[in-house]
Design an enzyme around this catalytic site. Structure first.
Site, PDB file in Angstrom:
ATOM      1  N   PRO A 213       0.547  -1.337   0.079  1.00 33.19           N
ATOM      2  CA  PRO A 213       0.390   0.319   0.041  1.00 33.19           C
ATOM      3  C   PRO A 213       0.897   1.563  -0.139  1.00 33.19           C
ATOM      4  O   PRO A 213       0.867   2.370   1.016  1.00 33.19           O
ATOM      5  CB  PRO A 213      -1.045  -0.116   1.016  1.00 33.19           C
ATOM      6  N   CYS A 214       1.512   1.263  -1.136  1.00 36.17           N
ATOM      7  CA  CYS A 214       2.378   2.673  -1.094  1.00 36.17           C
ATOM      8  C   CYS A 214       1.290   4.429  -1.584  1.00 36.17           C
ATOM      9  O   CYS A 214       1.804   4.766  -0.685  1.00 36.17           O
ATOM     10  CB  CYS A 214       3.381   2.865  -2.664  1.00 36.17           C
TER      11      CYS A 214
END
Length: 284
Positions: free
Chosen positions: A248-249
């Site tokens: 989850p950047c």
């Protein structure tokens, strides 16, 4: 594995609405105005938005506002780093920490551009647009939002120019795609098989610990990997994340609360953050 094609159509309309709201935020456009811009009746737009995001357009705007982002970051300093990262949170917030496992590729596995590496790939729809997902025998090696299949495959081939590719949906990919379903109770461990330096792998593993519905900053990630002066290098590693959404950047923003850039588009980043905020709120 195919998502509902209507989800992609809905996302495109929601993305258009998000762009309009962001561009005209100071004017605080009402429901009628936004609905008109996406060529829907106010009633239909409200229902469509609520079906997609799980909340109203007004509430969604709150989840994507600068003030809300700052509030989350402030809370994270006091609670997330001390509690969530140490003991974990209940329910879906711990999804990534519990189910996603990263294994780094050996030099031999990506030597000469992935020569002798067999990679399966397929395309699917997600709530945030079309995606390409690719896998080796050991796990998912690539996932990206790609509205155009040719461009999506080109991006994959750029990562592994000499690999042997087969357009095939396998069980590794299917399991990873369950992440986009609302029911995660049947989700088994997701394995990722990634090409990256030790530093990149450490950054990506740290991203997995950011709970759904929460946000972090580049500086915080740098501190957590015990490289407090490496914020810029952390940003570069985050920008080279090869697995969209699963790693989850999108949950990493600037310390000012501004969302900042995203490899797959700022509007998509806003949509994902708002959607996750809404889903998390439903769990409370």
């Amino acid at each position: 594995m195919k998502m509902n094609t209507q989800e992609t159509i809905n996302y495109n309309r929601i993305a258009e609405a998000i762009d309009y709201i962001k561009a005209n935020f100071k004017d605080q456009p009402n429901l009628d105005e936004v609905a008109e811009k996406v060529h829907l009746s106010p009633f239909h737009f409200q229902r469509l938005f609520s079906d997609w995001a799980g909340t109203s357009p007004k509430k969604f705007l709150q989840y994507t506002s600068l003030e809300h982002a700052k509030k989350l970051l402030k809370e994270n300093q006091a609670t997330i780093s001390e509690t969530a990262y140490e003991t974990g949170l209940s329910g879906t917030s711990r999804l990534h920490d519990l189910f996603v496992n990263i294994e780094g590729m050996t030099p031999a596995e990506y030597k000469n551009g992935g020569k002798n590496l067999a990679i399966n790939y397929s395309f699917a729809e997600s709530p945030f647009g079309n995606i390409i997902v690719a896998s080796t025998q050991k796990g998912v090696c690539f996932m990206a939002f790609a509205e155009d299949e040719a461009n999506g495959f080109s991006a994959l081939k750029e990562k592994f120019p000499n690999a042997d590719f087969s357009r095939k949906l396998d069980l590794v990919q299917q399991n990873a795609l369950f992440i986009f379903q609302n029911d995660w109770s049947k989700l088994s461990e997701i394995k990722l098989h990634l090409k990256g330096t030790d530093f990149q792998l450490k950054v990506w593993e740290t991203l997995l610990k950011i709970p759904m519905g929460q946000l972090s900053t580049y500086g915080t990630i740098a501190q957590q990997i015990e490289k407090p002066n490496a914020s810029r290098a952390v940003g570069t590693a985050i920008g080279s994340n090869p697995v969209a959404f699963l790693i989850p950047c999108h949950r990493v923003i600037q310390s000012s609360g501004v969302f900042g850039g995203y490899m797959w588009g700022n509007t998509r980043k806003t949509a994902i953050i708002g959607w996750e905020g809404a889903q998390t709120n439903l769990q409370l």
